[in-house]
Write a protein that holds these residues in place. Sequence first.
Motif, mmCIF file in Angstrom:
data_model
loop_
_atom_site.group_PDB
_atom_site.id
_atom_site.type_symbol
_atom_site.label_atom_id
_atom_site.label_comp_id
_atom_site.label_asym_id
_atom_site.label_seq_id
_atom_site.Cartn_x
_atom_site.Cartn_y
_atom_site.Cartn_z
ATOM 1 N N GLU A 5 35.945 41.900 35.290
ATOM 2 C CA GLU A 5 37.364 42.024 34.949
ATOM 3 C C GLU A 5 38.127 40.767 35.378
ATOM 4 O O GLU A 5 37.706 40.056 36.289
ATOM 5 C CB GLU A 5 37.980 43.238 35.655
ATOM 6 C CG GLU A 5 37.277 44.560 35.390
ATOM 7 C CD GLU A 5 37.515 45.060 33.974
ATOM 8 O OE1 GLU A 5 38.481 44.597 33.342
ATOM 9 O OE2 GLU A 5 36.741 45.921 33.514
ATOM 10 N N LYS A 6 39.265 40.531 34.718
ATOM 11 C CA LYS A 6 40.061 39.346 35.032
ATOM 12 C C LYS A 6 40.537 39.385 36.486
ATOM 13 O O LYS A 6 40.533 38.373 37.190
ATOM 14 C CB LYS A 6 41.262 39.261 34.097
ATOM 15 C CG LYS A 6 42.106 38.017 34.298
ATOM 16 C CD LYS A 6 43.240 37.934 33.293
ATOM 17 C CE LYS A 6 44.081 36.676 33.521
ATOM 18 N NZ LYS A 6 45.187 36.581 32.519
ATOM 19 N N ARG A 7 40.952 40.561 36.957
ATOM 20 C CA ARG A 7 41.459 40.651 38.336
ATOM 21 C C ARG A 7 40.349 40.466 39.365
ATOM 22 O O ARG A 7 40.590 39.956 40.457
ATOM 23 C CB ARG A 7 42.187 41.971 38.557
ATOM 24 C CG ARG A 7 41.388 43.224 38.306
ATOM 25 C CD ARG A 7 42.255 44.462 38.526
ATOM 26 N NE ARG A 7 41.532 45.685 38.201
ATOM 27 C CZ ARG A 7 41.493 46.224 36.989
ATOM 28 N NH1 ARG A 7 42.138 45.640 35.988
ATOM 29 N NH2 ARG A 7 40.831 47.343 36.770
ATOM 30 N N THR A 8 39.107 40.863 39.020
ATOM 31 C CA THR A 8 38.014 40.627 39.964
ATOM 32 C C THR A 8 37.563 39.169 39.919
ATOM 33 O O THR A 8 37.027 38.649 40.899
ATOM 34 C CB THR A 8 36.831 41.580 39.694
ATOM 35 O OG1 THR A 8 36.475 41.545 38.311
ATOM 36 C CG2 THR A 8 37.186 43.002 40.085
ATOM 37 N N VAL A 9 37.799 38.500 38.782
ATOM 38 C CA VAL A 9 37.576 37.046 38.716
ATOM 39 C C VAL A 9 38.529 36.353 39.692
ATOM 40 O O VAL A 9 38.124 35.480 40.477
ATOM 41 C CB VAL A 9 37.803 36.508 37.282
ATOM 42 C CG1 VAL A 9 37.825 34.972 37.281
ATOM 43 C CG2 VAL A 9 36.721 37.011 36.344
ATOM 44 N N ARG A 10 39.790 36.767 39.646
ATOM 45 C CA ARG A 10 40.786 36.179 40.550
ATOM 46 C C ARG A 10 40.446 36.488 42.018
ATOM 47 O O ARG A 10 40.653 35.666 42.903
ATOM 48 C CB ARG A 10 42.174 36.722 40.216
ATOM 49 C CG ARG A 10 42.747 36.173 38.911
ATOM 50 C CD ARG A 10 43.175 34.728 39.093
ATOM 51 N NE ARG A 10 44.042 34.274 38.030
ATOM 52 C CZ ARG A 10 43.665 33.490 37.040
ATOM 53 N NH1 ARG A 10 42.404 33.064 36.980
ATOM 54 N NH2 ARG A 10 44.519 33.103 36.124
ATOM 55 N N ALA A 11 39.934 37.684 42.260
ATOM 56 C CA ALA A 11 39.546 38.052 43.623
ATOM 57 C C ALA A 11 38.412 37.167 44.113
ATOM 58 O O ALA A 11 38.423 36.688 45.262
ATOM 59 C CB ALA A 11 39.139 39.526 43.672
ATOM 60 N N LYS A 12 37.416 36.937 43.274
ATOM 61 C CA LYS A 12 36.293 36.047 43.636
ATOM 62 C C LYS A 12 36.815 34.654 43.939
ATOM 63 O O LYS A 12 36.435 34.034 44.942
ATOM 64 C CB LYS A 12 35.284 35.999 42.489
ATOM 65 C CG LYS A 12 34.213 34.918 42.674
ATOM 66 C CD LYS A 12 33.323 34.777 41.438
ATOM 67 C CE LYS A 12 32.380 33.571 41.593
ATOM 68 N NZ LYS A 12 31.476 33.417 40.434
ATOM 69 N N GLU A 13 37.686 34.143 43.079
ATOM 70 C CA GLU A 13 38.219 32.787 43.269
ATOM 71 C C GLU A 13 39.029 32.697 44.558
ATOM 72 O O GLU A 13 38.960 31.691 45.279
ATOM 73 C CB GLU A 13 39.060 32.386 42.061
ATOM 74 C CG GLU A 13 38.221 32.169 40.810
ATOM 75 C CD GLU A 13 39.043 32.044 39.550
ATOM 76 O OE1 GLU A 13 38.479 31.649 38.509
ATOM 77 O OE2 GLU A 13 40.257 32.354 39.588
#
Length: 479
Positions: free
Chosen positions: A289-297
């Motif tokens: 998900e886009k929000r989990t991409v942001r969380a990883k980053e």
Amino acid sequence: MINFILKEKKAGKKSAVSALISGEFLPTKKNDRIKIALGISVTPETFGKSSNNYTFDENHIHTGRSFDANQLRDKVNGFIKKHELLSNYYSLSGDIPTKEEYENKLIDLLLKDKIIQKKGFEKIDFENIGKHYFDEFLDELIKKEYEDYNNGIREIALKTIKIHENVKNHFLNYQEYKGRRIFIEDIKVKTLLEVVDVANEIMIGNIKLKINHGTNQNKTRNKAGYSVNFANNMLGQLKSFLRRVDSDEVELSINLSDSRLKKKRAQPAKKIYHNLELLEKIYNYQPKEKRTVRAKEYILLASTFGMRHQSVNELRHKQPQLITTKSGESFYVVENHSEKTGITILSPVFSPAFEIYKKYKNNFPFIIQNNYISKCLRELFDEMNIKDKTILNEWVYGVGVITTEVKIKDVVSSHDSRKTFVTNLLQLGVNSSIVRSMTHENIEENSSSFNIYDNASAVDRAITFYEATKDLNSVIYRY
């Protein structure tokens, strides 16, 4: 001695005029004064000059031609005459009156010549005359904060104003419990401690009020009581309010430096950091998900820069700068300014962070707001099926430590990545002083060989950090 004052000095807004009298009677305490309202309200412009912060100016009021100016002039002149008459009487008699005696006789003289109105003086509470209610002060203070914010004067964040309002509501609950309103002049150390105790007992359910001014009674996490940090923060806010009281108008009887108001701060509730194995797993994971991409980053940026959420979020406004060492090696850094310490450092850019920068076409990404990022981090850990557990210590006010075992994915937060930066580099063998030189921590090392706030320049500290980390055997901490 007479000093005429305005209750509030807001340009264009009428405010009540009072007289403060001192030095004419036997004081009952240091800087003891009598306060008498003149029964008139005028604007600051009528009262004094703006160049002198609208302090009372007798010459200024004699130049005014408005109705208010004429009325104020008559009131002030009449008040001064009656005060001088009474003062001379006691000087000639050789007697020194008590505060109550002087106040009663002066009021009688002022009433006789109708300089002040009889209404409000027929039943005088001499013990509390001239005192100020704390709830009224808080109402005016918070109202002014909201007005300034809405008018674009945003020295105080909206979130902070709401915190102030919440603390005020706790104080109103305390008054409900005591069955009386509290004067600022009567607030003691015991009073502030009782405000916190009562708030805690209300939350637990041991105290029931007919009127509860709180608005978030169902949002507490621990039914055993508020956290110690909550109690510390409430005490801090109450002390901050009292420090903003006008000392020319109100005399505090509380010692705000009293050791009883300095409660022991709780230890961190959880000891979570992302070890190298987990960081590598996150680094290699492809979020769904886009929000989990942001969380990883976020994890990779905060864990390699050692930054708080605010600093990571501000990266999108920064561009890496190239630094070259004396030996000819080059590496990139980004500027990292801390509002908390007021210090700017240059943080070397490790490869995972630089890869993110390149991914967004030479820009760092927008980071999710702090009040939402922790939720996204937990979604990422849930998506990755991370089942590790940790010990959670909740430091409860009036109780102590309550210990429970919880899943990391349920309590992971934005604060953990900064701890990850420090812990991993220490475990990789980097000197602790050099690690902390990149975290804005105000720590003095016992060895005295290196202090993060020494006179070395930001560039020198960045080079020292680079030299200490350039050869680490790590997938994450590499250049």
